[in-house]
Design a protein around this motif. Structure first.
Motif, mmCIF file in Angstrom:
data_model
loop_
_atom_site.group_PDB
_atom_site.id
_atom_site.type_symbol
_atom_site.label_atom_id
_atom_site.label_comp_id
_atom_site.label_asym_id
_atom_site.label_seq_id
_atom_site.Cartn_x
_atom_site.Cartn_y
_atom_site.Cartn_z
ATOM 1 N N ASP A 23 0.486 40.540 -1.167
ATOM 2 C CA ASP A 23 1.846 40.836 -0.685
ATOM 3 C C ASP A 23 2.638 39.545 -0.519
ATOM 4 N N GLU A 24 1.945 38.545 -0.014
ATOM 5 C CA GLU A 24 2.621 37.279 0.247
ATOM 6 C C GLU A 24 3.145 36.664 -1.062
ATOM 7 N N LEU A 25 2.331 36.758 -2.099
ATOM 8 C CA LEU A 25 2.742 36.182 -3.385
ATOM 9 C C LEU A 25 3.881 37.004 -3.991
ATOM 10 N N ARG A 26 3.808 38.289 -3.789
ATOM 11 C CA ARG A 26 4.864 39.174 -4.299
ATOM 12 C C ARG A 26 6.208 38.815 -3.642
ATOM 13 N N VAL A 27 6.136 38.541 -2.372
ATOM 14 C CA VAL A 27 7.360 38.170 -1.639
ATOM 15 C C VAL A 27 7.889 36.843 -2.179
ATOM 16 N N VAL A 29 7.438 35.556 -5.158
ATOM 17 C CA VAL A 29 7.975 35.739 -6.512
ATOM 18 C C VAL A 29 9.372 36.361 -6.455
ATOM 19 N N ALA A 30 9.552 37.253 -5.505
ATOM 20 C CA ALA A 30 10.851 37.918 -5.379
ATOM 21 C C ALA A 30 11.958 36.923 -5.037
ATOM 22 N N GLY A 31 11.564 35.853 -4.362
ATOM 23 C CA GLY A 31 12.593 34.898 -3.960
ATOM 24 C C GLY A 31 12.583 33.599 -4.738
ATOM 25 N N PRO B 187 7.509 42.621 -14.987
ATOM 26 C CA PRO B 187 6.082 42.359 -14.800
ATOM 27 C C PRO B 187 5.408 43.531 -14.101
ATOM 28 N N ALA B 188 4.162 43.743 -14.462
ATOM 29 C CA ALA B 188 3.469 44.939 -13.985
ATOM 30 C C ALA B 188 3.509 45.092 -12.461
ATOM 31 N N GLN B 189 3.138 44.010 -11.738
ATOM 32 C CA GLN B 189 3.114 44.124 -10.267
ATOM 33 C C GLN B 189 3.727 42.887 -9.647
ATOM 34 N N GLY B 190 4.558 42.250 -10.395
ATOM 35 C CA GLY B 190 4.992 40.935 -9.933
ATOM 36 C C GLY B 190 6.237 40.922 -9.112
#
Ligand SMILES: [Zn+2]
Lengths: 163, 193
Positions: A23-27, A29-31, B187-190
Motif C-alpha cells: 500500500d505504501e508503495l502504491r501511495v 507511485v500515485a504521487g 499498470p496492473a496494480q501500480g
C-alpha cells in the motif's frame, strides 16, 4: 523530456514485475511522476514478456545443433580441400626444386651452364645449393615444412559476423 | 536475466581452447541443450517483440545459435555467453531491418500513434504498442526491462556507446510511456500512472 528518476524506481520496477505491491508503495507511485512512468513501463513489459501464446514454437535444440554442425562440417570440408590443394602445389614445387638441385649436382656442366644462363639467380644461392650433398634434401625438407606450416596456419573458422 | 556483474567484455571473443579451433562439436550436446533450454525462450521473445514479425523468428533463432556454435565462444560463464548470443541476435535484427527497410518492418515503425479510444486490449495490442517505437528503442527497452541488463551489457549487446545508453533509454521510455497513456494502458496494480 521524461520525468526524472526517483530513488525508488528500482523498487517500483520489481513490484510491477512481480505484482507485489505494498500500500505504501502504491501511495508513493500515485504521487511520484517518475515512479508512475516506471510502473507503467515495467507493468507493460511484464505483461508482454509473460504473453507467449502468439509466439512461434521453439525449434528443437537437437535439430538446431545438428543443422549448425552439418553446415560447419561442410564449410570445414571446403577449407580442408583448399588446404590440401595448396599443400599439393607446394609439395610439387619443392619436389621439382629438389630434383633440379640433384640434377645440378649429378651433371655439373649443364648445371653450370644453367646457372650462368639464369643471371637473375644470385650466384651464392646456387653455389650453396650445389655445394653440399645434403643441401637438396635440406631444400626439400624446408619446402615441406613451409607447406605444412601454411596448412596449419590456415584459419580454421572465420570469425562470426557480429561486429 | 543478463548478468549485472559482468566485467569481461563480450568482444573480442574468448573461445575455449577446443572451440578456438572452430569446432562447434567441442560443445557437447548436453551442454548445448541445457544452454538452449535456458536461453531460447528469452531469445525468442526478444526477437519476436523487437522484429514485430513472428514468421522470421525461427530462422533468426537458428542462425543465432549457429553463429554462436561457429564462433566457439564460451565466454566466462553462461551469462557472458548469453550476452554474446544476444549480441549476435541483435546484429541479425539490424540486418533484417536494413533488408526490409521500406517493407513490413517500416510499416510497423511508421504506424501512427494509436487513437485515444483504441484501448489496448493486452496480447496483440501490447506488441502493437511496442511496434510504434523504432527497432532500436524496442531493443533498448526490452533489454532494460525484460532482460534487466545493465547499461554496460546493453551497450555491448547493441554495439552502442555505454555513455549514450542512459539517455537513449530515457527518451525511449518517454516515447513509449506517451503512447501507452494515449492508448489508455494502466499498470496492473501500480496505482496512478
Ligand atoms: Zn518515486
Amino acid at each position: 523530456m521524461s520525468t526524472p528518476v526517483c530513488r525508488r524506481a528500482e523498487e517500483v520496477r520489481r513490484a510491477a514485475r512481480d505484482s507485489a505491491w505494498t500500500d505504501e508503495l502504491r501511495v508513493h507511485v500515485a504521487g511520484c511522476a517518475a515512479c508512475g512512468e516506471e510502473a507503467l513501463l515495467a507493468s507493460f513489459f511484464a505483461q508482454l514478456a509473460s504473453e507467449t501464446s502468439d509466439l512461434p514454437p521453439l525449434p528443437d535444440a537437437g535439430s538446431v545443433r545438428l543443422a549448425g554442425l552439418l553446415s560447419l562440417r561442410r564449410a570445414r570440408a571446403v577449407r580442408l580441400a583448399r588446404a590440401l590443394s595448396i599443400a599439393t602445389a607446394l609439395a610439387w614445387t619443392c619436389g621439382g626444386a629438389a630434383a633440379a638441385v640433384v640434377a645440378l649436382r649429378a651433371w655439373p656442366l649443364p648445371g653450370a651452364r644453367l646457372a650462368a644462363l639464369a643471371g637473375a639467380i644470385p650466384r651464392p644461392a646456387v653455389a650453396w645449393l650445389v655445394a653440399s650433398p645434403g643441401s637438396a634434401l635440406l631444400a626439400f625438407g624446408a619446402g615441406l615444412l613451409i607447406a605444412l606450416l601454411a596448412v596449419g596456419a590456415l584459419d580454421p573458422e572465420p570469425a562470426p559476423n557480429v561486429s | 536475466m543478463l548478468s549485472k556483474s559482468l566485467t569481461a567484455p563480450i568482444l573480442p571473443a574468448a573461445p575455449c581452447p577446443a572451440a578456438a579451433a572452430g569446432r562447434a562439436d567441442a560443445c557437447p550436446e548436453e551442454e548445448f541443450r541445457a544452454f538452449y533450454d535456458r536461453t531460447a525462450p528469452q531469445l525468442r521473445a526478444y526477437l519476436a517483440r523487437c522484429s514485430g514479425n513472428s514468421s522470421v523468428v525461427a530462422d533468426l533463432i537458428q542462425e543465432s545459435y549457429f553463429r554462436l556454435l561457429r564462433s566457439g565462444f564460451r565466454g566466462q560463464g553462461e551469462e557472458h555467453r548469453k550476452n554474446y548470443l544476444f549480441r549476435i541476435a541483435t546484429n541479425l535484427l539490424t540486418d533484417l531491418f536494413r533488408r526490409r527497410r521500406g517493407a513490413e518492418s517500416t510499416q510497423m515503425e511508421a504506424r501512427p500513434v494509436m487513437a485515444p479510444d483504441d484501448r489496448l486490449n493486452l496480447r496483440a495490442d501490447l506488441s502493437a504498442a511496442l511496434g510504434t517505437l523504432s527497432p532500436r528503442d524496442r531493443q533498448l527497452l526490452w533489454l532494460a526491462y525484460v532482460e534487466e541488463a545493465s547499461h554496460r551489457d546493453i551497450a555491448r549487446i547493441t554495439g552502442l556507446r555505454e555513455s549514450s545508453i542512459r539517455s537513449m533509454i530515457f527518451r525511449a521510455r518517454a516515447r513509449l510511456a506517451g503512447r501507452l497513456r494515449e492508448a489508455g494502458f494502466r499498470p496492473a496494480q501500480g496505482g496512478k500512472a
